[in-house]
Structures are given as structure tokens and as C-alpha cells.
Design an enzyme around this catalytic site. Structure first.
Site, PDB file in Angstrom:
ATOM      1  N   ASN A 154      -5.114  -3.837  -3.310  1.00 26.39           N
ATOM      2  CA  ASN A 154      -4.869  -2.643  -2.500  1.00 26.39           C
ATOM      3  C   ASN A 154      -4.037  -1.705  -3.375  1.00 26.39           C
ATOM      4  O   ASN A 154      -2.844  -1.901  -3.533  1.00 26.39           O
ATOM      5  CB  ASN A 154      -4.104  -3.038  -1.226  1.00 26.39           C
ATOM      6  CG  ASN A 154      -3.648  -1.818  -0.431  1.00 26.39           C
ATOM      7  OD1 ASN A 154      -4.080  -0.704  -0.700  1.00 26.39           O
ATOM      8  ND2 ASN A 154      -2.768  -2.046   0.537  1.00 26.39           N
ATOM      9  N   LYS A 202      -3.204   1.277  -2.908  1.00 25.68           N
ATOM     10  CA  LYS A 202      -2.413   2.272  -2.163  1.00 25.68           C
ATOM     11  C   LYS A 202      -2.588   3.653  -2.803  1.00 25.68           C
ATOM     12  O   LYS A 202      -3.684   3.937  -3.303  1.00 25.68           O
ATOM     13  CB  LYS A 202      -0.950   1.831  -2.094  1.00 25.68           C
ATOM     14  CG  LYS A 202      -0.839   0.388  -1.592  1.00 25.68           C
ATOM     15  CD  LYS A 202       0.544  -0.017  -1.190  1.00 25.68           C
ATOM     16  CE  LYS A 202       0.510  -1.465  -0.709  1.00 25.68           C
ATOM     17  NZ  LYS A 202       1.768  -1.901  -0.123  1.00 25.68           N
ATOM     18  N   HIS A 227      -3.465  -1.335   8.026  1.00 30.30           N
ATOM     19  CA  HIS A 227      -2.350  -1.716   7.151  1.00 30.30           C
ATOM     20  C   HIS A 227      -1.034  -1.267   7.796  1.00 30.30           C
ATOM     21  O   HIS A 227      -0.991  -0.224   8.452  1.00 30.30           O
ATOM     22  CB  HIS A 227      -2.524  -1.070   5.774  1.00 30.30           C
ATOM     23  CG  HIS A 227      -1.563  -1.608   4.763  1.00 30.30           C
ATOM     24  ND1 HIS A 227      -0.265  -1.183   4.706  1.00 30.30           N
ATOM     25  CD2 HIS A 227      -1.705  -2.564   3.825  1.00 30.30           C
ATOM     26  CE1 HIS A 227       0.361  -1.854   3.739  1.00 30.30           C
ATOM     27  NE2 HIS A 227      -0.486  -2.697   3.195  1.00 30.30           N
ATOM     28  N   GLU A 280       1.421   0.173   6.649  1.00 35.85           N
ATOM     29  CA  GLU A 280       1.847   1.520   6.258  1.00 35.85           C
ATOM     30  C   GLU A 280       1.121   2.576   7.104  1.00 35.85           C
ATOM     31  O   GLU A 280       1.694   3.612   7.443  1.00 35.85           O
ATOM     32  CB  GLU A 280       1.620   1.724   4.754  1.00 35.85           C
ATOM     33  CG  GLU A 280       2.658   0.942   3.944  1.00 35.85           C
ATOM     34  CD  GLU A 280       2.194   0.452   2.588  1.00 35.85           C
ATOM     35  OE1 GLU A 280       1.188   0.951   2.061  1.00 35.85           O
ATOM     36  OE2 GLU A 280       2.856  -0.462   2.047  1.00 35.85           O
ATOM     37  N   GLU A 289      -0.138  -9.963   6.845  1.00 29.90           N
ATOM     38  CA  GLU A 289       0.833  -9.322   5.962  1.00 29.90           C
ATOM     39  C   GLU A 289       2.152  -9.150   6.707  1.00 29.90           C
ATOM     40  O   GLU A 289       2.318  -8.173   7.456  1.00 29.90           O
ATOM     41  CB  GLU A 289       0.317  -7.948   5.518  1.00 29.90           C
ATOM     42  CG  GLU A 289      -0.962  -8.012   4.709  1.00 29.90           C
ATOM     43  CD  GLU A 289      -1.065  -6.856   3.717  1.00 29.90           C
ATOM     44  OE1 GLU A 289      -1.357  -7.123   2.553  1.00 29.90           O
ATOM     45  OE2 GLU A 289      -0.834  -5.700   4.098  1.00 29.90           O
ATOM     46  N   GLY A 323       5.783  -5.174  -0.635  1.00 26.77           N
ATOM     47  CA  GLY A 323       6.446  -4.344  -1.643  1.00 26.77           C
ATOM     48  C   GLY A 323       7.925  -4.617  -1.801  1.00 26.77           C
ATOM     49  O   GLY A 323       8.641  -3.850  -2.439  1.00 26.77           O
ATOM     50  N   SER A 356       3.822  -9.173  -1.421  1.00 26.61           N
ATOM     51  CA  SER A 356       4.436  -9.630  -2.676  1.00 26.61           C
ATOM     52  C   SER A 356       3.763 -10.873  -3.250  1.00 26.61           C
ATOM     53  O   SER A 356       4.430 -11.761  -3.765  1.00 26.61           O
ATOM     54  CB  SER A 356       5.941  -9.848  -2.496  1.00 26.61           C
ATOM     55  OG  SER A 356       6.563  -8.629  -2.119  1.00 26.61           O
TER      56      SER A 356
HETATM   57  P1  PGA Z   1       2.469  -5.874  -2.115  1.00 25.54           P
HETATM   58  O1  PGA Z   1       1.528  -5.115  -1.074  1.00 25.54           O
HETATM   59  O2  PGA Z   1       1.619  -6.937  -2.776  1.00 25.54           O
HETATM   60  O3  PGA Z   1       2.920  -4.820  -3.076  1.00 25.54           O
HETATM   61  O4  PGA Z   1       3.579  -6.471  -1.346  1.00 25.54           O
HETATM   62  C1  PGA Z   1       0.582  -5.812  -0.306  1.00 25.54           C
HETATM   63  C2  PGA Z   1      -0.069  -4.866   0.654  1.00 25.54           C
HETATM   64  O5  PGA Z   1       0.609  -3.963   1.168  1.00 25.54           O
HETATM   65  O6  PGA Z   1      -1.286  -4.987   0.935  1.00 25.54           O
END
Ligand code: PGA
Length: 248
Positions: free
Chosen positions: A9, A11, A94, A96, A166, A172, A211
Site C-alpha cells: 500500500n 499510500k 483503510h 486513514e 489492521e 506507520g 508495521s
Molecule cells: P504500515 O502501513 O506498514 O506503514 O504500518 C500499513 C497500512 O497502512 O496498510
């Protein structure tokens, strides 16, 4: 046996030059395997993926989509448009998008229906916040998210959906759920799926995201209900991404 899926992903990251290098690096390092691998990129770079990746085993897709099929929806993009560029996957719901764009479970469920209608694979995200985990509401939160999704889907379509668990506090942040914590929630998700159809629930891929890195991927992916990863930060570096694919 469920085929593992590792999906990057990206982003809102990248540019034409850096994408070219990243895609070339991943392509060069991908070995033939039973693991499905894909990248979900900012929409404007989907044509770049199509021209770079056609004929390779690396798939591509988008990070969101409109719930509508066409019409006066300024700024939106439809699933059929994605299909024009041979996208296979769409990330939906997601955290976000839920946090910054107010997406509700009901809207995510509508988007999932739309993606299935056009024959693409939805990767639908669920997960609890830190406050919810600390107040021991993880099971209730994830179960409620799953129930809204499952009410919107025909049992026969179950195996066409990919779920990504998630935990919001792990995205993140460098904090990862332990393999046991993640497995616990994946088992809850699988049990919810089984209420809809016991047999098909066994075929649904449930990815872990939050992460995931080369040094924790192997342990996470060894858990019985963790069928792959949705990878953010580590997907922006071809060596790290390939290391996770290797673990899968
Ligand atoms: P991350 O993001 O691996 O940077 O924690 C995962 C995601 O948001 O899909």
C-alpha cells in the site's frame, strides 16, 4: 490451502522516477512462487503500473474507489475505470480513509459490492484504535465491522473478498501486534466469515497490516489464520518488500 497474498500500500508516495526504480527492483527480485504479490498505488500511477508490469506476476490496484458506477461525482473514480487499466485489487476502508475522509462501515460495504460487481478483488480493512484495544473492545469493534460487511455480501461471493486486519495503533507507528495478538483477531474474523458460509470462510484470505517489516513478517505469517500482509512503509523499498514476500 489458501494462497498467500502480499500487497503493498504505497499510500500518497512516489513519483514517476522513483516508481520506475521501485517497480523494476521488485520485478527483478520476484521469484516464481505460490505467493500472490501486488502493489496498490496512487491512482495517477496506475497506467505506469500497467505499462511496466503487464506480463509479470506482480499485480496492481488502487487504494480507494467510488461507490457509484458513473455520473456527477466530481473527483471520484469508478471501478470500471480501474478495469480499463487491468487493475485487479482495490483497498477499501483503510483506517486513514475512515479517519480523514469520514468513511463509514456502510459506505465501505457499498464500495465492496461495487468492486465485486465489476470483478475486481476488494481488500477490505478492519481494525481497532488504541483506545478500543486498551478498553478491551477489540473483539466487539472488529465483529461489528465484519457484520456490516457480511450483511452486504452474497454468501457465494465470500471467497472473492480479502480482509485486512489492521490495528490502527500499529499503522506507520513501528508498533506491531504480536503474532498471537494478530492471530487472535484473525480467528475472530474467520469465525464471523464462517457464520455466513463455513466452507467458503476457509478460502478467504485474511491479511495482517500494521508495521509489517522483514524482521517480523516471518513470525506473523506463520500463524494459521494470517494469509499475507498489507504492507505500507516497507513496501516503498524493494529489498524490504521482497524480504516480506520471501517470508510469505
Ligand atoms: P504500515 O502501513 O506498514 O506503514 O504500518 C500499513 C497500512 O497502512 O496498510
Amino acid at each position: 490451502m489458501r494462497r498467500k497474498l502480499v500487497c503493498g500500500n504505497w499510500k500518497m508516495n512516489g513519483n514517476l522516477v522513483s516508481n520506475a526504480a521501485l517497480l523494476a527492483g521488485i520485478k527483478a527480485g520476484l521469484e516464481p512462487s505460490n505467493c500472490e504479490v501486488a502493489v496498490c498505488v496512487p491512482a495517477v500511477y496506475i497506467p505506469q503500473c500497467q505499462s511496466t508490469l503487464t506480463g509479470s506476476t506482480l499485480g496492481w490496484g488502487a487504494q480507494d474507489i467510488s461507490a457509484h458506477t458513473a455520473g456527477a461525482y466530481t473527483g471520484e473514480m469508478s471501478v470500471s475505470m480501474l478495469r480499463d487499466f487491468s487493475c485487479k485489487y482495490v483497498i477499501l476502508g483503510h483506517s486513514e480513509r475512515r479517519a480523514y475522509h469520514g468513511e463509514s462501515d456502510a459506505l465501505v460495504a457499498l464500495k465492496m459490492q461495487r468492486v465485486l460487481q465489476f470483478g475486481l478483488t476488494p481488500i477490505v480493512c478492519v481494525g481497532e484504535s488504541l483506545a478500543e484495544r486498551e478498553s478491551e473492545q477489540t473483539k466487539a469493534v472488529v465483529s461489528a465491522q465484519m457484520e456490516i460487511l457480511l450483511a452486504a455480501i452474497d454468501a457465494a461471493d465470500l471467497a472473492k473478498v480479502v480482509i485486512a486486519y489492521e490495528p490502527v495503533w500499529a499503522i506507520g507507528t513501528g508498533k506491531t501486534a504480536t503474532p498471537e495478538m494478530a492471530q487472535g483477531v484473525h480467528a475472530i474474523v474467520r469465525a464471523k466469515l464462517a457464520h455466513k458460509n463455513g466452507e467458503l470462510a476457509q478460502a478467504v484470505r485474511i491479511l495482517y497490516g500494521g508495521s509489517m517489516k522483514p524482521d517480523n513478517a516471518r513470525e506473523l505469517l506463520a500463524m494459521p489464520d494470517i494469509d499475507g500482509g498489507l504492507v505500507g512503509g516497507a513496501a516503498l523499498n524493494s529489498a524490504d518488500f521482497l524480504a516480506i514476500v520471501h517470508s510469505a
